[in-house]
Write a protein that holds these residues in place. Sequence first.
Motif, PDB file in Angstrom:
ATOM      1  N   ALA A 224       0.849  -1.199   0.000  1.00  0.00           N
ATOM      2  CA  ALA A 224       0.000   0.000   0.000  1.00  0.00           C
ATOM      3  C   ALA A 224       0.883   1.248   0.000  1.00  0.00           C
ATOM      4  O   ALA A 224       0.610   2.215  -0.713  1.00  0.00           O
ATOM      5  CB  ALA A 224      -0.923  -0.015   1.212  1.00  0.00           C
ATOM      6  N   GLY A 225       1.945   1.193   0.782  1.00  0.00           N
ATOM      7  CA  GLY A 225       2.859   2.331   0.869  1.00  0.00           C
ATOM      8  C   GLY A 225       3.538   2.633  -0.454  1.00  0.00           C
ATOM      9  O   GLY A 225       3.824   3.796  -0.766  1.00  0.00           O
ATOM     10  N   ARG A 226       3.788   1.590  -1.253  1.00  0.00           N
ATOM     11  CA  ARG A 226       4.406   1.779  -2.573  1.00  0.00           C
ATOM     12  C   ARG A 226       3.372   2.136  -3.634  1.00  0.00           C
ATOM     13  O   ARG A 226       3.680   2.191  -4.826  1.00  0.00           O
ATOM     14  CB  ARG A 226       5.156   0.502  -2.980  1.00  0.00           C
ATOM     15  CG  ARG A 226       6.383   0.207  -2.117  1.00  0.00           C
ATOM     16  CD  ARG A 226       7.207  -0.957  -2.682  1.00  0.00           C
ATOM     17  NE  ARG A 226       6.449  -2.208  -2.698  1.00  0.00           N
ATOM     18  CZ  ARG A 226       6.444  -3.110  -1.691  1.00  0.00           C
ATOM     19  NH1 ARG A 226       7.173  -2.899  -0.622  1.00  0.00           N
ATOM     20  NH2 ARG A 226       5.723  -4.198  -1.784  1.00  0.00           N
ATOM     21  N   LYS A 227       2.145   2.334  -3.204  1.00  0.00           N
ATOM     22  CA  LYS A 227       1.042   2.693  -4.104  1.00  0.00           C
ATOM     23  C   LYS A 227       0.797   1.620  -5.166  1.00  0.00           C
ATOM     24  O   LYS A 227       0.489   1.925  -6.316  1.00  0.00           O
ATOM     25  CB  LYS A 227       1.278   4.061  -4.757  1.00  0.00           C
ATOM     26  CG  LYS A 227       1.470   5.169  -3.727  1.00  0.00           C
ATOM     27  CD  LYS A 227       1.721   6.499  -4.414  1.00  0.00           C
ATOM     28  CE  LYS A 227       2.039   7.581  -3.386  1.00  0.00           C
ATOM     29  NZ  LYS A 227       2.396   8.860  -4.002  1.00  0.00           N
ATOM     30  N   GLU A 228       0.951   0.354  -4.765  1.00  0.00           N
ATOM     31  CA  GLU A 228       0.660  -0.749  -5.682  1.00  0.00           C
ATOM     32  C   GLU A 228      -0.810  -1.154  -5.605  1.00  0.00           C
ATOM     33  O   GLU A 228      -1.319  -1.829  -6.505  1.00  0.00           O
ATOM     34  CB  GLU A 228       1.535  -1.964  -5.338  1.00  0.00           C
ATOM     35  CG  GLU A 228       3.008  -1.730  -5.600  1.00  0.00           C
ATOM     36  CD  GLU A 228       3.913  -2.825  -5.030  1.00  0.00           C
ATOM     37  OE1 GLU A 228       5.139  -2.665  -5.146  1.00  0.00           O
ATOM     38  OE2 GLU A 228       3.408  -3.813  -4.464  1.00  0.00           O
ATOM     39  N   GLY A 229      -1.459  -0.783  -4.525  1.00  0.00           N
ATOM     40  CA  GLY A 229      -2.856  -1.163  -4.374  1.00  0.00           C
ATOM     41  C   GLY A 229      -3.412  -0.661  -3.056  1.00  0.00           C
ATOM     42  O   GLY A 229      -2.773   0.138  -2.357  1.00  0.00           O
ATOM     43  N   ILE A 230      -4.599  -1.156  -2.736  1.00  0.00           N
ATOM     44  CA  ILE A 230      -5.308  -0.744  -1.526  1.00  0.00           C
ATOM     45  C   ILE A 230      -5.729  -2.006  -0.772  1.00  0.00           C
ATOM     46  O   ILE A 230      -6.147  -2.992  -1.385  1.00  0.00           O
ATOM     47  CB  ILE A 230      -6.559   0.086  -1.867  1.00  0.00           C
ATOM     48  CG1 ILE A 230      -6.166   1.387  -2.578  1.00  0.00           C
ATOM     49  CG2 ILE A 230      -7.380   0.403  -0.620  1.00  0.00           C
ATOM     50  CD1 ILE A 230      -7.370   2.220  -3.015  1.00  0.00           C
TER      51      ILE A 230
END
Length: 158
Positions: free
Chosen positions: A140-146
Amino acid sequence: MRIGQGYDAHRFGGEGPLVVGGEKIDYEMGMVAHSDGDVLVHALCDALLGAAGLGDIGHHFPDSDAAYENIDSRVLLRQVVGNLAQRDMRVGNVDITLVAQAPKMAPHIQKMRENLSADLGVEVPRVNVKATTTEGMGFAGRKEGIACYAAALLETVG
Ligand SMILES: [Zn+2]
């Protein structure tokens, strides 16, 4: 009373819209999923089914069934609530935690609560939605998903 918890995660991908809690959020990507990829509604369905002792969302609405392709996940949520009603169970309250570094969820939380309130058949104060980042750590922190966690309390009626 019966308690349940649910968890779901989806990967960003493709074009939007990004749908979370029934809200269309303006973002550069949507979700990779068989349905509309509404991670919040999926986690909530699992919490409700778990509380009722009815398994999970994949059991009731399998990915392999073309009927559920691109489906509005709120349709599934309403089916779950109907299923509970048939078993003389209703929602007491739900509490939901979204885990997302992006996009910002805060502007959408009240609308999500209203959407879920309508689907669950309970007043908005019984539907809590909150969001957190992971300070850049993990998927989530790497903005790969939620990801999303949900807890639900059911009350037996009659
Ligand atoms: Zn899902």
